[in-house]
Design an enzyme around this catalytic site. Structure first.
Site, mmCIF file in Angstrom:
data_model
loop_
_atom_site.group_PDB
_atom_site.id
_atom_site.type_symbol
_atom_site.label_atom_id
_atom_site.label_comp_id
_atom_site.label_asym_id
_atom_site.label_seq_id
_atom_site.Cartn_x
_atom_site.Cartn_y
_atom_site.Cartn_z
ATOM 1 C CE LYS A 41 -3.209 -2.987 0.189
ATOM 2 N NZ LYS A 41 -3.631 -3.532 -1.112
ATOM 3 C CE LYS A 61 -6.176 3.711 5.667
ATOM 4 N NZ LYS A 61 -6.737 3.867 4.304
ATOM 5 N N GLY A 88 -8.662 -4.774 3.742
ATOM 6 C CA GLY A 88 -9.714 -5.374 4.545
ATOM 7 C C GLY A 88 -9.707 -4.922 5.990
ATOM 8 C CD GLU A 124 -4.259 6.543 3.490
ATOM 9 O OE1 GLU A 124 -5.457 6.478 3.828
ATOM 10 O OE2 GLU A 124 -3.802 5.983 2.490
ATOM 11 C CG HIS A 143 -15.509 1.518 -1.083
ATOM 12 N ND1 HIS A 143 -14.503 0.739 -0.550
ATOM 13 C CD2 HIS A 143 -15.586 1.146 -2.381
ATOM 14 C CE1 HIS A 143 -14.020 -0.045 -1.482
ATOM 15 N NE2 HIS A 143 -14.664 0.165 -2.598
ATOM 16 C CG HIS A 150 -13.159 -3.396 6.942
ATOM 17 N ND1 HIS A 150 -13.298 -2.067 6.634
ATOM 18 C CD2 HIS A 150 -12.627 -3.449 8.176
ATOM 19 C CE1 HIS A 150 -12.842 -1.337 7.645
ATOM 20 N NE2 HIS A 150 -12.444 -2.153 8.608
ATOM 21 N NE ARG A 194 -10.585 -8.911 -5.818
ATOM 22 C CZ ARG A 194 -10.284 -8.113 -4.798
ATOM 23 N NH1 ARG A 194 -9.035 -8.007 -4.391
ATOM 24 N NH2 ARG A 194 -11.215 -7.421 -4.188
ATOM 25 C CB VAL A 213 -17.414 -9.940 -4.919
ATOM 26 C CG1 VAL A 213 -18.761 -10.565 -4.579
ATOM 27 C CG2 VAL A 213 -16.284 -10.689 -4.218
ATOM 28 N NE ARG A 243 -20.024 -8.615 -1.921
ATOM 29 C CZ ARG A 243 -18.712 -8.480 -1.762
ATOM 30 N NH1 ARG A 243 -18.082 -9.170 -0.812
ATOM 31 N NH2 ARG A 243 -18.019 -7.663 -2.526
HETATM 32 C C1 MV4 Z 1 -9.708 5.087 5.478
HETATM 33 C C2 MV4 Z 1 -10.849 5.677 6.065
HETATM 34 C C3 MV4 Z 1 -10.780 7.021 6.394
HETATM 35 N N1 MV4 Z 1 -9.653 7.733 6.154
HETATM 36 N N2 MV4 Z 1 -8.616 5.851 5.253
HETATM 37 C C4 MV4 Z 1 -11.348 0.565 5.402
HETATM 38 C C5 MV4 Z 1 -10.804 -0.617 4.650
HETATM 39 C C6 MV4 Z 1 -9.484 -0.209 4.152
HETATM 40 N N3 MV4 Z 1 -9.234 -0.769 2.872
HETATM 41 C C7 MV4 Z 1 -9.527 1.281 4.155
HETATM 42 N N4 MV4 Z 1 -10.598 1.690 4.992
HETATM 43 C C8 MV4 Z 1 -10.747 2.993 5.362
HETATM 44 N N5 MV4 Z 1 -9.670 3.805 5.135
HETATM 45 C C9 MV4 Z 1 -8.602 7.133 5.581
HETATM 46 N N6 MV4 Z 1 -7.502 7.832 5.360
HETATM 47 C C10 MV4 Z 1 -11.968 4.866 6.305
HETATM 48 C C11 MV4 Z 1 -11.906 3.529 5.961
HETATM 49 C C12 MV4 Z 1 -13.097 2.765 6.246
HETATM 50 C C13 MV4 Z 1 -13.936 2.298 5.214
HETATM 51 C C14 MV4 Z 1 -13.633 2.503 3.877
HETATM 52 C C15 MV4 Z 1 -14.444 2.041 2.895
HETATM 53 C C16 MV4 Z 1 -15.605 1.364 3.224
HETATM 54 C C17 MV4 Z 1 -15.940 1.133 4.535
HETATM 55 C C18 MV4 Z 1 -15.114 1.592 5.552
HETATM 56 C C19 MV4 Z 1 -15.439 1.353 6.883
HETATM 57 C C20 MV4 Z 1 -14.608 1.803 7.871
HETATM 58 C C21 MV4 Z 1 -13.431 2.489 7.552
#
Ligand code: MV4
Length: 451
Positions: free
Chosen positions: A116, A158, A164, A200, A208, A235, A292, A295, A338
């Protein structure tokens, strides 16, 4: 075109890939574990090979056994599906060494997107907006605190090898960061064998939204618009739709153009998805790239009319993309839910023998199934038993069709999350398009804890 391909996966996605192969007259080879001996996908292929015990480490992740099946069957290419080995650069390398085409991007780009920190750097260089944060890994708490104070709290801690949500935590001040750093780094070390951390700035109440891309090895790249996947629980995505009910046409275009630019700079080939966090003002920031098929790819297929698996096979075979960006149009609205074998209130997995499985057909209704009437859901794999996709001329029609299908969906013998899905799509906030990442906590959980 390939004459025979091996599918290194199971469940609904194996069945999905087999369907396109049949359409294209490509012979199919399945590999399966002892637990999947009677699974529908094994019955649908031309040839199948038992590759080991139920646990994934002893079957679906066993590269030697999969390659042995590929060689015995005379397969020319391997489709990895999603999950399992699909983003494993080592597997792609082993396929290449064995003279097999890996249906996906290059090993180099897979490895880069899997890290990442490297992915953030690559996207930054490609001109993609990234969340303000560290350019490199942070090695200890003191360094982390110094950065955090530079960007300002709240921040997200992170794991570089993450995804995930594992090894991820929001922290609001120095004390919380001190408490969280070691633990998350250790967790990442345990899960991924790599405890590298980065920071971050936290994006508050993000959505998302991800962009589907397709690229060939001749330098052509297109995007197939966005998918809104904000409705998740821990997630785990629950509802996905296209188009996003939130994005303006202007932001949609900016995100698509940005995704194409990234793909071109990366010299990416095959299908991929660029995930973005989008804030309330429609600022978007690169989150991760999935190298990839996903889903939730069917919602994109429904609104574009393009078979993504077919395009993956064609691109892997060296063909140029048969369309340009201007040829791609969005039509209507599609929503996927799902269906999980799990308790809809406590969310525990609910494996067991199905005693009834009957899915409703109808206008705009599509199913992707991992099970059949007589199937047994085992505890070894992801509990997703099916995906239900509803298409409509607009969002309202898609929701109405989805609701009708969920009402007539018959599963007995195990618990499923269907009651949850019905509650979510019937919720006024969902109907109004308030699909934020906090949806389940904010609107669904209060509903079921009251009951
Ligand atoms: C974040 C965020 C807020 N700020 N990064 C969750 C899974 C991982 N791949 C990244 N995620 C997040 N990153 C920053 N800088 C909030 C999340 C996050 C989230 C992101 C997408 C969909 C659902 C989520 C649920 C909780 C936290």
């Amino acid at each position: 075109m390939f004459q025979k391909i091996l599918i290194a996966n199971r469940g609904e996605i194996a069945a999905r890939i087999i369907r396109t192969c049949k359409k294209m007259n490509i012979a199919t080879v399945a590999v399966y574990s002892e637990a999947d001996q009677y699974a529908p996908f094994v019955k649908q292929v031309d040839e199948s090979y038992l590759i080991g015990k139920p646990r994934v480490n002893e079957s679906y992740l066993n590269i030697d056994n999969i390659l042995e099946a590929a060689e015995k069957s005379g397969s020319e290419a391997i489709h990895p599906g999603y999950g399992l080995l699909s983003e494993n650069a080592e597997f792609a390398r082993r396929c290449r060494k064995a003279g097999l085409t890996f249906i996906g991007p290059s090993e180099e780009v897979m490895a880069k997107m899997g890290d990442k920190v490297a992915a953030r750097q690559a996207m930054k260089e490609a001109g993609v907006p990234i969340v303000p944060g560290t350019d490199q890994a942070v090695s200890d708490v003191e360094e982390a605190k110094a950065y955090a104070n530079e960007f300002g709290y709240p921040i997200m801690l992170k794991a570089a090898a993450g995804g995930g949500g594992i090894g991820m935590q929001a922290v609001n001040n120095d004390a919380e960061l001190e408490k969280a750093f070691e633990g998350n780094s250790k967790r990442a070390e345990t899960f991924f064998g790599d405890g590298t951390m980065f920071l971050e700035k936290q994006i508050l109440r993000p959505r998302h939204i991800e962009i589907q891309v397709l690229a060939d090895e001749h330098g052509n790249a297109v995007h197939l618009f966005e998918r809104e996947c904000s409705i998740q629980r821990r997630h785990q995505k629950v509802v996905e739709e296209a188009p996003s009910p939130f994005l303006s046409e202007k932001t949609r275009k900016e995100m698509g153009d940005t995704a194409i630019q990234a793909v071109k700079v990366l010299r990416y080939k095959n299908a991929g998805t660029i995930e973005f966090l989008v804030d309330k003002d429609e600022n978007f920031y690169f989150l991760e790239m999935n190298t990839r098929l996903q889903v939730e790819h069917p919602v994109t297929e429904e609104i574009t009319g393009i078979d993504l698996v077919e395009q993956q096979l064609r691109v892997a075979n060296g063909e140029p993309l048969p369309f340009e960006q201007q040829d791609l149009k969005r039509n209507g609205h599609a929503i996927e839910v799902r269906i999980y074998a799990e308790d809809p209130v406590r969310f525990f997995p609910s494996p067991g023998q199905l005693t009834k499985f009957n899915v409703p057909e109808g206008e705009g209704i599509r199913h992707e199934l991992a099970v059949a009437e007589d199937s047994k859901v085992t505890p070894f794999y992801d509990p997703m038993i099916a995906k239900l996709i509803a298409y409509g001329n607009d969002r309202k029609e898609a929701i109405a069709r989805l609701r009708g299908a969920l009402e007539n969906y018959q599963v007995e013998g195990i618990k499923t999350n269907i009651p949850m899905l019905k509650d979510v799509i019937a919720h006024e906030k969902f109907k109004a398009g308030a699909t934020e990442t906090s949806f389940v906590e904010e609107y669904y959980l209060p509903l079921v804890t009251e009951k």
